[in-house]
Scaffold this active site. Structure first.
Site, PDB file in Angstrom:
ATOM      1  N   CYS A 201      12.540   9.821 -29.316  1.00  0.00           N
ATOM      2  CA  CYS A 201      12.856   8.502 -28.205  1.00  0.00           C
ATOM      3  C   CYS A 201      13.212   9.494 -27.005  1.00  0.00           C
ATOM      4  CB  CYS A 201      12.391   7.046 -28.392  1.00  0.00           C
ATOM      5  SG  CYS A 201      11.267   6.388 -28.972  1.00  0.00           S
ATOM      6  N   ARG A 247       8.673   7.463 -21.734  1.00  0.00           N
ATOM      7  CA  ARG A 247       7.647   7.339 -22.725  1.00  0.00           C
ATOM      8  C   ARG A 247       8.397   6.263 -22.841  1.00  0.00           C
ATOM      9  NH1 ARG A 247       9.711  10.748 -28.230  1.00  0.00           N
ATOM     10  NH2 ARG A 247       8.169   9.755 -29.496  1.00  0.00           N
TER      11      ARG A 247
END
Length: 300
Positions: A201, A247
């Site tokens: 991530c 994100r």
């Protein structure tokens, strides 16, 4: 009586030959076969075999882009004088590249094995059109470096602070919007859910891939001003960071509103695509801003 010039041949050109023009298709095929014999086993081991844990999944895409970038330069390469070939420099590059390949292959040093392809291809360019030919294809060769995985120690040393920074910014932004969110290191708590910000991530490999995308965009725009190109290349780093923050926020919002199963399922992978789309929009937006504020001589 003036002799007539010989009539031009009306024999049709084979489509394959026409497609390869102005390159010699047989020489191209010979080089491609040689490279395939060397590096197909390397990439098979990298993507499916012993080294698969080092792969990030973007390597075939980078290879395809490098091939396309080099193919776009074929006419410019062929237009250079054949006499410009540098056989001694080419032989030296090929010998060094093959020795690197043999050492990396036999001693299981994947990075050296992959790096050797850059040296070997540089030798091919030198043999074809010399230093001018190498300059013509420098960017595809440089872009090929993004196939090489980063050293594990470097990834671990930089990824930790990156994840903590992304977590802190994402948490602060959502807290300002009124969400019941907290953070402990790289663990985000929102409502009854806890989410771990993992390397995928907000890690260095993701930043590395985004930097490749930004440099590709800069190269395709082909600005004559090095100032604008350099600024764009440098700005890709904060753009990649902001895209990672977006994100993480998306994943946290989806988990909070739709549940943990949705957040960790298909949507988690889809958020990766959103990451690259957001990064590209940021890069394009910043590029337009540069075009508006930079002096004309630096903006073209």
């Amino acid at each position: 009586m003036t002799p007539l010039a010989p009539a031009a041949s009306t024999r049709p050109v084979h489509p394959v030959v026409r497609w390869f023009a102005p390159l010699d298709p047989w020489a191209f095929a010979l080089v491609a076969i040689g490279l395939g014999v060397l590096y197909v086993p390397t990439y098979w081991d990298f993507l499916h075999g012993f080294w698969v844990s080092f792969s990030q999944g973007h390597e075939p895409l980078v290879l395809g882009i490098c091939g396309w970038l080099a193919w776009r330069r074929r006419e410019a390469l062929a237009a250079l004088a054949p006499e410009a070939a540098a056989p001694r420099a080419a032989a030296a590059a090929l010998v060094i590249g093959i020795l690197m390949y043999v050492f990396g292959r036999t001693q299981q040093f994947l990075r050296i094995e992959l790096l050797s392809q850059v040296v070997v291809l540089a030798g091919v360019a030198l043999a074809y059109r010399g230093w001018a030919g190498l300059r013509a294809v420098w960017f595809p060769l440089f872009f090929l470096m993004f196939v090489i995985p980063l050293p594990y120690g470097t990834v671990m040393a930089i990824t930790g602070p990156l994840k903590a920074a992304v977590s802190a910014v994402a948490t602060a932004g959502m807290s300002a919007l009124g969400y019941p969110i907290g953070r402990s290191g790289v663990v985000i708590t929102i409502g009854q859910y806890q989410l771990l910000v993992a390397e995928a991530c907000a890690g260095l490999q993701t930043m590395f891939t985004l930097e490749a995308m930004g440099l590709l965009y800069t190269n395709l725009m082909a600005y004559r001003s090095p100032v604008r190109s350099i600024i764009l290349a440098v700005m890709v780093i904060p753009v990649a960071f902001l895209a990672n923050v977006v994100r993480v926020i998306i994943l946290v919002l989806i988990t909070y509103h739709l549940g943990d199963e949705v957040g960790q399922g298909f949507v988690h992978g889809f958020a990766g695509l959103v990451l690259f789309a957001v990064a590209l929009m940021f890069i394009m937006g910043f590029d337009r801003l540069l075009g508006a504020v930079l002096p004309k001589r630096w903006a073209e």
